[in-house]
Scaffold this active site. Structure first.
Site, PDB file in Angstrom:
ATOM      1  N   GLU A   1     -12.593  21.104   1.619  1.00 35.02           N
ATOM      2  CA  GLU A   1     -12.264  21.073   3.047  1.00 35.02           C
ATOM      3  C   GLU A   1     -10.899  20.415   3.249  1.00 35.02           C
ATOM      4  O   GLU A   1     -10.486  19.568   2.467  1.00 35.02           O
ATOM      5  CB  GLU A   1     -13.386  20.303   3.772  1.00 35.02           C
ATOM      6  CG  GLU A   1     -13.206  20.010   5.232  1.00 35.02           C
ATOM      7  CD  GLU A   1     -13.204  21.226   6.146  1.00 35.02           C
ATOM      8  OE1 GLU A   1     -12.378  22.124   5.913  1.00 35.02           O
ATOM      9  OE2 GLU A   1     -13.989  21.256   7.110  1.00 35.02           O
ATOM     10  N   ASP A   2     -10.210  20.803   4.307  1.00 35.76           N
ATOM     11  CA  ASP A   2      -8.908  20.191   4.585  1.00 35.76           C
ATOM     12  C   ASP A   2      -9.061  18.800   5.189  1.00 35.76           C
ATOM     13  O   ASP A   2      -8.446  17.845   4.741  1.00 35.76           O
ATOM     14  CB  ASP A   2      -8.040  21.087   5.499  1.00 35.76           C
ATOM     15  CG  ASP A   2      -8.764  21.541   6.766  1.00 35.76           C
ATOM     16  OD1 ASP A   2      -9.962  21.211   6.937  1.00 35.76           O
ATOM     17  OD2 ASP A   2      -8.144  22.229   7.595  1.00 35.76           O
TER      18      ASP A   2
ATOM     19  N   ASP B   1     -13.329  15.330  10.480  1.00 31.83           N
ATOM     20  CA  ASP B   1     -13.003  14.593  11.700  1.00 31.83           C
ATOM     21  C   ASP B   1     -14.312  14.004  12.237  1.00 31.83           C
ATOM     22  O   ASP B   1     -14.777  12.971  11.748  1.00 31.83           O
ATOM     23  CB  ASP B   1     -12.335  15.587  12.659  1.00 31.83           C
ATOM     24  CG  ASP B   1     -11.752  14.941  13.903  1.00 31.83           C
ATOM     25  OD1 ASP B   1     -11.670  13.707  13.960  1.00 31.83           O
ATOM     26  OD2 ASP B   1     -11.366  15.668  14.827  1.00 31.83           O
TER      27      ASP B   1
ATOM     28  N   ARG C   1       0.309  26.220   8.868  1.00 30.88           N
ATOM     29  CA  ARG C   1      -0.562  25.963   7.713  1.00 30.88           C
ATOM     30  C   ARG C   1       0.243  25.983   6.416  1.00 30.88           C
ATOM     31  O   ARG C   1      -0.151  25.415   5.409  1.00 30.88           O
ATOM     32  CB  ARG C   1      -1.647  27.040   7.612  1.00 30.88           C
ATOM     33  CG  ARG C   1      -2.624  27.071   8.773  1.00 30.88           C
ATOM     34  CD  ARG C   1      -3.748  28.055   8.436  1.00 30.88           C
ATOM     35  NE  ARG C   1      -4.548  28.428   9.584  1.00 30.88           N
ATOM     36  CZ  ARG C   1      -5.593  27.737  10.041  1.00 30.88           C
ATOM     37  NH1 ARG C   1      -5.949  26.619   9.450  1.00 30.88           N
ATOM     38  NH2 ARG C   1      -6.281  28.158  11.083  1.00 30.88           N
TER      39      ARG C   1
ATOM     40  N   LYS D   1     -10.598  11.664   8.560  1.00 35.24           N
ATOM     41  CA  LYS D   1     -10.335  10.932   9.802  1.00 35.24           C
ATOM     42  C   LYS D   1     -11.589  10.132  10.117  1.00 35.24           C
ATOM     43  O   LYS D   1     -12.286  10.367  11.104  1.00 35.24           O
ATOM     44  CB  LYS D   1     -10.054  11.934  10.937  1.00 35.24           C
ATOM     45  CG  LYS D   1      -8.780  11.720  11.680  1.00 35.24           C
ATOM     46  CD  LYS D   1      -8.671  12.683  12.838  1.00 35.24           C
ATOM     47  CE  LYS D   1      -7.453  13.557  12.749  1.00 35.24           C
ATOM     48  NZ  LYS D   1      -7.352  14.483  13.910  1.00 35.24           N
TER      49      LYS D   1
ATOM     50  N   LYS E   1      -9.981  28.247   7.588  1.00 35.35           N
ATOM     51  CA  LYS E   1      -8.865  28.652   6.764  1.00 35.35           C
ATOM     52  C   LYS E   1      -8.159  27.435   6.147  1.00 35.35           C
ATOM     53  O   LYS E   1      -7.409  27.550   5.191  1.00 35.35           O
ATOM     54  CB  LYS E   1      -7.839  29.403   7.638  1.00 35.35           C
ATOM     55  CG  LYS E   1      -8.406  30.632   8.300  1.00 35.35           C
ATOM     56  CD  LYS E   1      -7.468  31.120   9.416  1.00 35.35           C
ATOM     57  CE  LYS E   1      -8.211  32.045  10.342  1.00 35.35           C
ATOM     58  NZ  LYS E   1      -7.425  32.302  11.572  1.00 35.35           N
ATOM     59  N   GLY E   2      -8.436  26.263   6.720  1.00 29.23           N
ATOM     60  CA  GLY E   2      -7.684  25.058   6.373  1.00 29.23           C
ATOM     61  C   GLY E   2      -7.745  24.635   4.917  1.00 29.23           C
ATOM     62  O   GLY E   2      -6.822  24.024   4.411  1.00 29.23           O
TER      63      GLY E   2
ATOM     64  N   PHE F   1      -3.194  13.946  15.759  1.00 30.81           N
ATOM     65  CA  PHE F   1      -3.322  15.364  15.465  1.00 30.81           C
ATOM     66  C   PHE F   1      -2.365  15.747  14.337  1.00 30.81           C
ATOM     67  O   PHE F   1      -1.156  15.654  14.457  1.00 30.81           O
ATOM     68  CB  PHE F   1      -3.086  16.243  16.698  1.00 30.81           C
ATOM     69  CG  PHE F   1      -3.528  17.648  16.433  1.00 30.81           C
ATOM     70  CD1 PHE F   1      -4.889  17.939  16.329  1.00 30.81           C
ATOM     71  CD2 PHE F   1      -2.610  18.665  16.227  1.00 30.81           C
ATOM     72  CE1 PHE F   1      -5.312  19.236  16.038  1.00 30.81           C
ATOM     73  CE2 PHE F   1      -3.032  19.953  15.945  1.00 30.81           C
ATOM     74  CZ  PHE F   1      -4.390  20.231  15.844  1.00 30.81           C
TER      75      PHE F   1
ATOM     76  N   ASP G   1      -3.643  23.650  10.967  1.00 32.06           N
ATOM     77  CA  ASP G   1      -2.847  24.437  11.903  1.00 32.06           C
ATOM     78  C   ASP G   1      -2.727  23.793  13.280  1.00 32.06           C
ATOM     79  O   ASP G   1      -3.544  22.960  13.674  1.00 32.06           O
ATOM     80  CB  ASP G   1      -3.479  25.814  12.094  1.00 32.06           C
ATOM     81  CG  ASP G   1      -4.775  25.741  12.915  1.00 32.06           C
ATOM     82  OD1 ASP G   1      -5.696  25.014  12.486  1.00 32.06           O
ATOM     83  OD2 ASP G   1      -4.853  26.365  13.985  1.00 32.06           O
TER      84      ASP G   1
HETATM   85  P1  IMP Z   1     -15.074  18.145  12.649  1.00 25.14           P
HETATM   86  O1  IMP Z   1     -16.230  19.099  12.849  1.00 25.14           O
HETATM   87  O2  IMP Z   1     -14.819  17.349  13.889  1.00 25.14           O
HETATM   88  O3  IMP Z   1     -15.246  17.272  11.433  1.00 25.14           O
HETATM   89  O4  IMP Z   1     -13.782  19.014  12.508  1.00 25.14           O
HETATM   90  C1  IMP Z   1     -13.398  19.545  11.302  1.00 25.14           C
HETATM   91  C2  IMP Z   1     -12.378  20.635  11.510  1.00 25.14           C
HETATM   92  O5  IMP Z   1     -11.560  20.389  12.653  1.00 25.14           O
HETATM   93  C3  IMP Z   1     -11.430  20.712  10.356  1.00 25.14           C
HETATM   94  O6  IMP Z   1     -11.895  21.605   9.368  1.00 25.14           O
HETATM   95  C4  IMP Z   1     -10.146  21.201  10.995  1.00 25.14           C
HETATM   96  O7  IMP Z   1     -10.130  22.608  11.005  1.00 25.14           O
HETATM   97  C5  IMP Z   1     -10.210  20.705  12.406  1.00 25.14           C
HETATM   98  N1  IMP Z   1      -9.374  19.494  12.573  1.00 25.14           N
HETATM   99  C6  IMP Z   1      -9.793  18.217  12.694  1.00 25.14           C
HETATM  100  N2  IMP Z   1      -8.769  17.376  12.838  1.00 25.14           N
HETATM  101  C7  IMP Z   1      -7.663  18.136  12.816  1.00 25.14           C
HETATM  102  C8  IMP Z   1      -6.260  17.819  12.916  1.00 25.14           C
HETATM  103  O8  IMP Z   1      -5.794  16.676  13.043  1.00 25.14           O
HETATM  104  N3  IMP Z   1      -5.411  18.896  12.827  1.00 25.14           N
HETATM  105  C9  IMP Z   1      -5.849  20.176  12.667  1.00 25.14           C
HETATM  106  N4  IMP Z   1      -7.145  20.508  12.566  1.00 25.14           N
HETATM  107  C10 IMP Z   1      -8.043  19.494  12.642  1.00 25.14           C
HETATM  108 MG    MG Z   2     -10.911  23.637   9.127  1.00 21.45          MG
END
Ligand code: IMP
Ligand code: MG
Length: 184
Positions: free
Chosen positions: A103-104, A107, A169, A135, A47-48, A156, A163
């Site tokens: 994408e939001d 990470d 959000r 990140k 949803k981000g 975070f 969220d």
């Molecule tokens: P990844 O698979 O580790 O790259 O994670 C990506 C997803 O994790 C993003 O689409 C977010 O929904 C969530 N996410 C990663 N970091 C944060 C954060 O700092 N706050 C909130 N959601 C996060």
């Molecule tokens: Mg997300």
């Protein structure tokens, strides 16, 4: 009451509303240039990504269609689990289309890495990634990111689509959540 917003939960504001909106205009200008003469399918990751999609798309002058995909990798924890599942699939075929993923935040990169592999099988003309936040320091898998709004520290983050336990959000800026709210 759960989910009530107040400055008590804000450690600090990381990116202001104005900074976000200014950067979005720059990204849109670049995208308009790069995709000139092409049709683009904006693929929003729910949803981000929805805030970013809404604001970015208003500044796009190329023809754009939109579709949405729901992906879950987090549950309610604040650490990436590496377990990815599609909670809502696309409505239309992407075959032959120029797909721009919205994408939001990236990470570990595990979510997008899984998604890109999944989408590639569906034979799009191209796939690019546009993320508001990166990140980078946490990356576990190498993925090509084409458009980045801001590189952010390993904290975070909440707001502007991001969220904490499904809340906040709607806050129009990005802030660092006070660690005591997710460590206790
Ligand atoms: P990844 O698979 O580790 O790259 O994670 C990506 C997803 O994790 C993003 O689409 C977010 O929904 C969530 N996410 C990663 N970091 C944060 C954060 O700092 N706050 C909130 N959601 C996060
Ligand atoms: Mg997300």
């Amino acid at each position: 009451m759960k989910g009530v917003f107040s400055m008590d939960i804000v450690e600090r504001v990381l990116i202001t509303e104005e900074e976000i909106q200014n950067r979005i205009k720059e990204l849109a200008a670049q995208i308009n240039k790069d995709y000139e003469g092409k049709e683009v399918l904006l693929l929003c990751i729910l949803k981000g990504g929805m805030m970013f999609l809404a604001d970015l798309s208003k500044h796009l002058t190329i023809p754009v269609a939109m579709d949405f995909i729901g992906i879950s990798s987090y549950g309610n924890a604040t650490q990436s689990s590496g377990v990815v599942r599609i909670t809502k699939d696309l409505e239309e075929s992407i075959e032959g289309k120029h797909v721009l993923i919205i994408e939001d935040i990236i990470d570990s990169g595990l979510t997008l890495s899984y998604l890109i592999n999944n989408l590639a099988i569906r034979k799009p003309a191209s796939i690019k990634i546009c993320t508001l936040l990166d990140k980078q320091i946490n990356r576990e898998v190498d993925i090509p990111v084409d458009y980045v709004g801001f590189t952010v520290p390993n904290e975070f983050l909440v707001g502007y689509g991001l969220d904490y336990q499904e809340f906040y959000r709607n806050i129009p800026y990005v802030f660092v959540l006070k660690p005591k709210y997710y460590t206790e």
